[in-house]
Enzyme design. Structure first.
Site, PDB file in Angstrom:
ATOM      1  N   ASN A 163     -19.657  -3.000  -7.231  1.00  0.00           N
ATOM      2  CA  ASN A 163     -18.795  -2.588  -6.111  1.00  0.00           C
ATOM      3  C   ASN A 163     -19.438  -2.765  -4.736  1.00  0.00           C
ATOM      4  OD1 ASN A 163     -20.507  -0.455  -6.592  1.00  0.00           O
ATOM      5  ND2 ASN A 163     -18.976   1.124  -6.267  1.00  0.00           N
ATOM      6  N   LYS A 186     -31.378  -6.710 -12.197  1.00  0.00           N
ATOM      7  CA  LYS A 186     -30.317  -7.192 -13.094  1.00  0.00           C
ATOM      8  C   LYS A 186     -28.993  -6.803 -12.431  1.00  0.00           C
ATOM      9  CE  LYS A 186     -27.642  -6.266 -15.731  1.00  0.00           C
ATOM     10  NZ  LYS A 186     -26.205  -6.490 -15.424  1.00  0.00           N
ATOM     11  N   GLY A 240     -24.425   2.890 -11.432  1.00  0.00           N
ATOM     12  CA  GLY A 240     -23.279   2.470 -12.231  1.00  0.00           C
ATOM     13  C   GLY A 240     -22.560   3.684 -12.774  1.00  0.00           C
ATOM     14  N   GLU A 262     -27.930   6.700 -10.084  1.00  0.00           N
ATOM     15  CA  GLU A 262     -26.813   6.895  -9.141  1.00  0.00           C
ATOM     16  C   GLU A 262     -25.537   6.614  -9.926  1.00  0.00           C
ATOM     17  OE1 GLU A 262     -26.973   7.871  -6.027  1.00  0.00           O
ATOM     18  OE2 GLU A 262     -29.116   7.719  -5.626  1.00  0.00           O
ATOM     19  N   LEU A 263     -24.850   7.671 -10.327  1.00  0.00           N
ATOM     20  CA  LEU A 263     -23.758   7.500 -11.284  1.00  0.00           C
ATOM     21  C   LEU A 263     -22.388   7.766 -10.645  1.00  0.00           C
ATOM     22  CD1 LEU A 263     -25.645   9.169 -14.279  1.00  0.00           C
ATOM     23  CD2 LEU A 263     -25.723   6.801 -13.513  1.00  0.00           C
ATOM     24  N   CYS A 296     -18.212   4.638  -5.154  1.00  0.00           N
ATOM     25  CA  CYS A 296     -18.542   5.842  -5.922  1.00  0.00           C
ATOM     26  C   CYS A 296     -18.307   7.092  -5.099  1.00  0.00           C
ATOM     27  CB  CYS A 296     -19.993   5.778  -6.351  1.00  0.00           C
ATOM     28  SG  CYS A 296     -21.082   5.517  -4.968  1.00  0.00           S
ATOM     29  N   GLU A 393     -12.409   9.597 -12.092  1.00  0.00           N
ATOM     30  CA  GLU A 393     -12.755   8.647 -11.029  1.00  0.00           C
ATOM     31  C   GLU A 393     -11.742   7.504 -11.064  1.00  0.00           C
ATOM     32  OE1 GLU A 393     -16.473   6.395 -11.498  1.00  0.00           O
ATOM     33  OE2 GLU A 393     -16.899   6.849  -9.401  1.00  0.00           O
ATOM     34  N   GLU A 470     -31.210   7.843  -2.981  1.00  0.00           N
ATOM     35  CA  GLU A 470     -31.517   6.539  -2.363  1.00  0.00           C
ATOM     36  C   GLU A 470     -31.259   6.658  -0.871  1.00  0.00           C
ATOM     37  OE1 GLU A 470     -29.259   3.618  -4.660  1.00  0.00           O
ATOM     38  OE2 GLU A 470     -31.075   3.215  -5.796  1.00  0.00           O
TER      39      GLU A 470
END
Ligand code: NAD
Length: 489
Positions: A163, A186, A240, A262-263, A296, A393, A470
């Site tokens: 995203n 990745k 993710g 970071e979900l 997110c 979500e 972050e």
């Protein structure tokens, strides 16, 4: 070639089509390539090499063998490389933005915002590289000097979502390199191009061979699994969805890896009775539609005090109905396509279930026909309290609005989800702001504003929205170990 075709050609040339391993650009060991689609027209944009286990191992070999030399590099040298990479991205903001739009779909103006936001992580952490401070103290008994020394954690695996294909990469690589860590990046299978372009910029900025490796993959687990099981890896930083994050945490457990997760989120946007309604509606549009609603920290659920809910819903629906949907590279487009057919299907199922449960469609409510994964900007009013869309979500341009009566009620409802990333509140009452800061279960609280993401601020969630932060000094800490040295006095 017309202007748009030239822009597309320039943007694609930033990425190339090869993997970056050990300072070399090349094909996957298997020779396999994967197509990258343009979600605005479903056409193949380009093909890139897709790595598998052998490529992942080669990338980790490179990250591990370059780790000691990179950790020993003068902080100023690391800072200068990051600064040059920042400058290089800023010199070509439109090309980078077009690349984001092409592979992910968000409108060019929005993508330009991502480029500036993303590049800033290189500048900010370049500045931070020279500030990995430790501390000194004396034990209470007076017998020892306590000295702490900061060391880079070591080789890191960085896994990013689709995203924010540029900013999620720079938000991890910036602090990792500043701290002296090497990495294997990745990127998401749907959007590998921006990450490859970031890799090119870093190589040109002078990052030594092996320090940054970029390995797109068709099967993420085939690359990440063996890397996570390798004792040379010291850290996993993942952005993710919560379910994938939970699986990766389990994979990271045997190696006791440092993890930053970071979900997913499900941000409440609460409009209290004393809110400035004009400002709240304007911010709601931005907080919901930025990145096509696929953020997110996007406002997920609109809780509006019963005294304002009709006005708010009508005005929001008017604003949504006036949005222009289309190919994000075309001028005047406010909302691009969703990233994939699957994403659009998920959004549509949530909307359909809410309508079946009694929600009222104030505007939109369905996919847009034709090539491209477009979805109508949608506002749902009078959404029943138990509708799944309020606590799931959504990840699309869909705003469900529900009303509340009391502060206790809305805080309980907003806190009823198992995630807690961002929250938005509109009120003029400072005591209420303070109460929300204490009681709303989110990692980030926006007060009377929409966007709050910034390289200087700690981004992250509580509950099942993740671990660690972050951005800001907190984001630097994630890549540093603290070593305590005790010296007799
Ligand atoms: P995702 O979890 O499907 O994929 C994220 C990354 O993990 C991709 O690179 C993917 O290829 C990889 N992946 C998927 N399955 C894997 C597996 N089994 N093993 C190893 N890697 C695997 O998420 P997504 O759909 O790309 O992104 C959307 C999600 O990301 C949303 O839930 C959103 O809230 C979240 N997100 C969170 C933040 C944050 O800062 N908290 C930021 C952006 C996105």
């Amino acid at each position: 070639m017309d202007g748009k075709s030239e822009l597309i050609a320039r943007a694609l040339s930033l990425a190339g089509s090869d993997l970056l391993i050990g300072g070399e650009w090349g094909p996957a060991a298997s020779g396999k390539v994967g197509a990258v689609l343009n979600p605005a027209n479903e056409a193949v944009l380009t093909e890139v090499a897709v790595g598998a286990e052998r490529d992942g191992q080669a990338a980790l070999d490179a990250a591990a063998s370059s780790a000691a030399a990179w950790a020993a590099t003068a902080p100023r040298e690391r800072a200068e490389i990051l600064r040059r990479a920042f400058e290089a991205i800023m010199a070509r903001t439109e090309d980078f933005a077009a690349l984001i739009t092409l592979e992910m779909g968000k409108p060019l103006a929005d993508a330009l915002g991502e480029v500036r936001y993303g590049a800033e992580f290189f500048r900010w952490y370049g500045e931070e590289a020279v500030r990995a401070f430790g501390r000194t103290a004396i034990t209470p008994e007076g017998n020892l000097d306590v000295i702490t020394v900061r060391r880079p954690v070591g080789p890191c695996l960085l896994i990013t979502p689709w995203n924010f294909p540029l900013a999620m990469a720079t938000r991890k690589i910036g602090p990792a390199l500043a701290a002296g860590c090497t990495c294997v990046l990745k990127p998401a299978s749907l959007t590998p191009l921006s990450s490859l372009a970031v890799g090119r910029v870093l190589v040109e900025a002078g990052v030594p061979a092996g320090v940054v490796n970029v390995v797109p993959a068709e099967s993420s687990a085939a690359v990440s699994g063996p890397i996570l099981a390798d004792p040379r890896l010291r850290k996993l930083s993942f952005t993710g969805s919560t379910p994938v994050g939970q699986g990766l945490l389990a994979e990271a457990a045997p190696g006791v890896l440092r993890t930053s997760m970071e979900l997913g989120g499900c941000a409440p946007f609460i409009v209290f009775a004393d809110a400035d309604l004009d400002a709240a509606v304007a911010a709601a549009v931005v907080a919901k539609t930025r990145s096509n609603g696929e953020a997110c920290n996007a406002a997920n659920t609109f809780y509006v005090h019963e005294s304002l809910v009709t006005d708010f819903s009508v005005r929001l629906a008017e604003r949504f109905a006036a949005l222009t949907v289309g190919d994000g590279l075309n001028p005047g487009v406010d909302l691009g396509p969703l990233v994939s057919a699957g994403q659009r299907r998920d959004v549509d199922s949530l909307v359909a279930a809410a309508i079946a449960a009694g929600a009222e469609v104030l505007t939109g409510g369905a996919p847009v026909d034709g090539p491209g994964f477009f979805y109508q900007p949608t506002v749902l009013g009078s959404v029943p309290k138990d509708a799944a869309i309020l606590t799931t979500e959504i990840f699309g341009p869909v705003a469900p609005v529900t009303s509340f009566e009391t502060v206790d009620e809305v805080l309980a409802r907003a806190n009823s989800v198992d995630v807690g990333l961002a929250g938005y509140i509109y009120t003029r009452d400072i005591k209420l702001v303070q109460r929300c800061a204490r009681e709303l279960e989110v990692g980030m609280l926006a007060v009377n504003t929409g966007p709050i993401s910034n390289a200087a601020a700690p981004f992250g969630g509580i509950k099942r929205s993740g671990l660690g932060r972050e951005g800001g000094p907190e984001g630097f800490e994630e890549y540093l170990d603290t070593i305590y040295v005790g010296l007799p006095r």
